[in-house]
Structure formats: C-alpha cells, structure tokens
Design a protein around this motif. Structure first.
Motif, PDB file in Angstrom:
ATOM      1  N   PHE A 127       0.605 -20.284 -10.885  1.00  0.00           N
ATOM      2  CA  PHE A 127      -0.811 -20.538  -9.973  1.00  0.00           C
ATOM      3  C   PHE A 127      -0.430 -20.558  -8.611  1.00  0.00           C
ATOM      4  N   SER A 128       0.533 -20.998  -7.994  1.00  0.00           N
ATOM      5  CA  SER A 128       0.869 -20.850  -6.705  1.00  0.00           C
ATOM      6  C   SER A 128       1.303 -19.563  -6.146  1.00  0.00           C
ATOM      7  N   GLN A 129       1.969 -18.887  -6.926  1.00  0.00           N
ATOM      8  CA  GLN A 129       2.489 -17.406  -6.800  1.00  0.00           C
ATOM      9  C   GLN A 129       1.229 -16.645  -6.743  1.00  0.00           C
ATOM     10  N   GLY A 130       0.289 -16.962  -7.736  1.00  0.00           N
ATOM     11  CA  GLY A 130      -0.948 -16.072  -7.646  1.00  0.00           C
ATOM     12  C   GLY A 130      -1.678 -16.224  -6.567  1.00  0.00           C
ATOM     13  N   ALA A 131      -1.771 -17.317  -5.949  1.00  0.00           N
ATOM     14  CA  ALA A 131      -2.631 -17.726  -4.848  1.00  0.00           C
ATOM     15  C   ALA A 131      -1.810 -17.213  -3.630  1.00  0.00           C
ATOM     16  N   SER A 132      -0.708 -17.234  -3.446  1.00  0.00           N
ATOM     17  CA  SER A 132       0.114 -16.722  -2.183  1.00  0.00           C
ATOM     18  C   SER A 132       0.153 -15.595  -2.054  1.00  0.00           C
ATOM     19  N   GLN A 133       0.596 -14.752  -3.028  1.00  0.00           N
ATOM     20  CA  GLN A 133       0.936 -13.347  -3.116  1.00  0.00           C
ATOM     21  C   GLN A 133      -0.349 -12.473  -2.534  1.00  0.00           C
ATOM     22  N   PRO A 134       0.065 -11.309  -1.903  1.00  0.00           N
ATOM     23  CA  PRO A 134      -0.883 -10.515  -1.371  1.00  0.00           C
ATOM     24  C   PRO A 134      -1.946  -9.920  -2.418  1.00  0.00           C
ATOM     25  N   THR A 135      -1.391  -9.528  -3.471  1.00  0.00           N
ATOM     26  CA  THR A 135      -2.235  -8.831  -4.656  1.00  0.00           C
ATOM     27  C   THR A 135      -1.630  -9.313  -5.996  1.00  0.00           C
ATOM     28  N   LEU A 136      -2.405  -9.174  -6.848  1.00  0.00           N
ATOM     29  CA  LEU A 136      -2.161  -9.733  -8.283  1.00  0.00           C
ATOM     30  C   LEU A 136      -0.958  -9.060  -8.796  1.00  0.00           C
ATOM     31  N   ILE A 137      -0.830  -7.862  -8.580  1.00  0.00           N
ATOM     32  CA  ILE A 137       0.517  -7.045  -8.950  1.00  0.00           C
ATOM     33  C   ILE A 137       1.661  -7.743  -8.569  1.00  0.00           C
ATOM     34  N   ARG A 138       1.658  -8.229  -7.328  1.00  0.00           N
ATOM     35  CA  ARG A 138       2.879  -8.855  -6.694  1.00  0.00           C
ATOM     36  C   ARG A 138       3.177  -9.962  -7.433  1.00  0.00           C
ATOM     37  N   ALA A 139       2.322 -10.871  -8.215  1.00  0.00           N
ATOM     38  CA  ALA A 139       2.525 -11.948  -8.872  1.00  0.00           C
ATOM     39  C   ALA A 139       2.961 -11.643 -10.469  1.00  0.00           C
ATOM     40  N   LEU A 140       2.728 -10.353 -10.753  1.00  0.00           N
ATOM     41  CA  LEU A 140       3.183 -10.071 -12.302  1.00  0.00           C
ATOM     42  C   LEU A 140       4.681 -10.750 -12.474  1.00  0.00           C
ATOM     43  N   PRO A 141       5.804 -10.602 -11.655  1.00  0.00           N
ATOM     44  CA  PRO A 141       7.073 -10.838 -12.006  1.00  0.00           C
ATOM     45  C   PRO A 141       7.014 -12.434 -12.303  1.00  0.00           C
ATOM     46  N   VAL A 142       6.316 -13.200 -11.964  1.00  0.00           N
ATOM     47  CA  VAL A 142       6.315 -14.607 -12.214  1.00  0.00           C
ATOM     48  C   VAL A 142       5.608 -14.834 -13.580  1.00  0.00           C
ATOM     49  N   ILE A 165      -1.330 -13.510   8.430  1.00  0.00           N
ATOM     50  CA  ILE A 165      -0.645 -12.594   8.677  1.00  0.00           C
ATOM     51  C   ILE A 165       0.200 -12.221   7.208  1.00  0.00           C
ATOM     52  N   ILE A 166      -0.115 -11.593   6.380  1.00  0.00           N
ATOM     53  CA  ILE A 166       0.469 -11.204   5.176  1.00  0.00           C
ATOM     54  C   ILE A 166       1.857 -10.758   5.252  1.00  0.00           C
ATOM     55  N   THR A 167       2.774 -11.260   4.800  1.00  0.00           N
ATOM     56  CA  THR A 167       4.269 -10.815   5.012  1.00  0.00           C
ATOM     57  C   THR A 167       4.903 -11.223   3.557  1.00  0.00           C
ATOM     58  N   GLU A 168       5.960 -10.618   3.195  1.00  0.00           N
ATOM     59  CA  GLU A 168       6.628 -11.075   1.809  1.00  0.00           C
ATOM     60  C   GLU A 168       7.402 -12.196   2.257  1.00  0.00           C
ATOM     61  N   GLU A 169       7.646 -12.762   3.375  1.00  0.00           N
ATOM     62  CA  GLU A 169       8.252 -13.963   3.668  1.00  0.00           C
ATOM     63  C   GLU A 169       7.543 -15.156   3.726  1.00  0.00           C
ATOM     64  N   ASP A 170       6.237 -14.815   4.240  1.00  0.00           N
ATOM     65  CA  ASP A 170       5.053 -15.870   4.458  1.00  0.00           C
ATOM     66  C   ASP A 170       4.299 -15.969   3.285  1.00  0.00           C
ATOM     67  N   ARG A 171       3.948 -15.031   2.604  1.00  0.00           N
ATOM     68  CA  ARG A 171       3.260 -15.024   1.284  1.00  0.00           C
ATOM     69  C   ARG A 171       3.570 -14.983   0.109  1.00  0.00           C
ATOM     70  N   GLY A 172       4.204 -16.165  -0.497  1.00  0.00           N
ATOM     71  CA  GLY A 172       4.716 -15.943  -1.807  1.00  0.00           C
ATOM     72  C   GLY A 172       5.944 -15.499  -1.751  1.00  0.00           C
ATOM     73  N   PHE A 173       6.889 -15.771  -2.878  1.00  0.00           N
ATOM     74  CA  PHE A 173       8.114 -15.325  -3.082  1.00  0.00           C
ATOM     75  C   PHE A 173       8.455 -13.945  -3.374  1.00  0.00           C
ATOM     76  N   THR A 174       9.790 -13.519  -3.111  1.00  0.00           N
ATOM     77  CA  THR A 174      10.096 -12.145  -3.389  1.00  0.00           C
ATOM     78  C   THR A 174       9.934 -11.989  -5.074  1.00  0.00           C
ATOM     79  N   PRO A 175      10.037 -10.757  -5.502  1.00  0.00           N
ATOM     80  CA  PRO A 175      10.015 -10.661  -6.999  1.00  0.00           C
ATOM     81  C   PRO A 175      11.118 -11.209  -7.464  1.00  0.00           C
ATOM     82  N   LYS A 176      12.381 -11.208  -7.253  1.00  0.00           N
ATOM     83  CA  LYS A 176      13.673 -11.730  -7.568  1.00  0.00           C
ATOM     84  C   LYS A 176      13.594 -13.083  -7.465  1.00  0.00           C
ATOM     85  N   LYS A 177      13.081 -13.917  -6.442  1.00  0.00           N
ATOM     86  CA  LYS A 177      13.004 -15.298  -6.256  1.00  0.00           C
ATOM     87  C   LYS A 177      11.997 -15.865  -7.437  1.00  0.00           C
ATOM     88  N   GLN A 178      10.614 -15.165  -7.662  1.00  0.00           N
ATOM     89  CA  GLN A 178       9.740 -15.385  -8.766  1.00  0.00           C
ATOM     90  C   GLN A 178      10.403 -15.603  -9.979  1.00  0.00           C
TER      91      GLN A 178
END
Length: 208
Positions: free
Chosen positions: A27-42, A98-111
């Motif tokens: 849930f937290s990754q779905g909320a913090s990623q800039p798009t839903l696709i970016r949350a697909l790894p988790v 400001i949506i950046t990979e560091e600030d908005r959710g984990f990277t795909p690898k970290k997910q």
C-alpha cells in the motif's frame, strides 16, 4: 469444483485481509510512487512470493522445512532483524511535492528486495500458509485441489494489485505529502510492533 474454488477464495481473503507488514508495504509503495506502473515491482514480487508459499504448502514441502526447530528459530531471528531495519527506513522516509525517485517511493530493485523479504522472512505468513491453506488443501484431490490452489493464488494477485491502486489514489489526493508521511510513521510503528512480538516468540522458543 465450484465448492473448492469458493473455499479457496474465502480462505485466501480471510488470511490476506488483516493489516500485516506485507500489505502495509504494498500500500505504501502504491501511495508513494509517482505512477501505478512504478509500483508494479512490489505488487508482482509480493504476489509471486505468495504463489510460491501456497504451492509449497499444498505440496507439503514447506511443512517439512519448518519441522526443523533450528530453521524455525533462524527464520524468526532473521525476520525480527529485517523488520527492525525496514521500520527504520520507512520511518525516516519523507514525502515531498517534488517527485523524485529518492523522495517518492523505493526504486524497483529496493521494492523487489523488501517485498520478497517481508513475504519470505515473515514466519507468521509462512505458518498461516502451511497451517491453513496447506491443511485445507488436504480435503481435495486432482482437479478440485488444482481449482482450490488456483483460487487462493488468484485472490493474492488481485488483492495486492488492489492495494497498490488504492494507495495510488491516496497518493494523488495528498498533494503536500503530509498524509503519506503520517502513513509511513504509522506503518513503521506497526512493523516495529510485529518485530517485537516475533522477538518475544523467539525468546520463548529458545528458552523452552
């Protein structure tokens, strides 16, 4: 076969609905990623891990592994340490406008790493899968057992995708990032609570 499918669906929902570490993380990754696709790894990782655990439970392989006391203690110990670390990472994470990979959710690898860890290093999830799904699957054979297993796996995949979608909706309405920061704090506290509970169980196992 219909009975087996309904049984699998109801059982899977009963196990997956409670607020656990795995659900919180998806849930937290779905909320913090800039798009839903970016949350697909988790989503995919959590669902694949659940699929593996369900298949192992139905096949009876995981029951053999957890019959070894030293392995159970090792899994609990590793789970406690990881949950403490994960809680700290989530606690100190901040959300910004400001949506950046560091600030908005984990990277795909970290997910992928974190989702796999909270799924496969969670003794309660493993024991629930073995004790409930594995045991209930014994009621079926042949095509009915396949239907039962497929139903539980399907619920798992749909649930994690749904969690990410709901999380993404929450993320979209939270323009300042303040709500997500609060969610992260609550998530971290819950994760630490689970770690503490597991730690107490580990102590009891080692002192018996």
């Amino acid at each position: 076969m219909v009975e087996a499918i309904l049984h699998g669906v109801i059982l899977a929902f009963g196990l997956i609905l409670p607020l656990g570490v795995q659900n919180i993380f998806v849930f937290s990754q779905g909320a913090s990623q800039p798009t839903l696709i970016r949350a697909l790894p988790v989503v995919i990782t959590a669902a694949v891990c659940d699929t593996i655990l369900i298949l192992l439970a139905v096949l009876g392989v995981s029951l053999l592994l957890l019959s070894l006391p030293w392995l159970t203690s090792f899994v609990f110990g590793g789970g406690v340490l990881f949950l403490l670390y994960m809680g700290w990472i989530i606690w100190k994470s901040k959300q910004t406008t400001i949506i950046t990979e560091e600030d908005r959710g984990f990277t795909p690898k970290k997910q992928i790493v974190f989702a796999a860890s909270v799924s496969l290093l969670n003794p309660h999830a493993i024991l629930d899968t073995i004790g409930v799904i594995g045991t209930n699957s014994l009621s079926y054979t042949d095509s009915d057992k396949i239907a039962f297993t497929f139903a539980t796996i399907t619920v798992s995949w749909l649930w994690f995708l749904g969690l990410a979608v709901v999380g993404r909706y929450v993320g979209k309405i939270d323009q300042t990032g303040s709500l997500l920061t609060i969610i992260n704090k609550i998530s971290a506290v819950i994760i630490w609570g689970v770690a503490a509970y597991m730690g107490l169980q580990l102590v009891q196992m080692l002192t018996v």
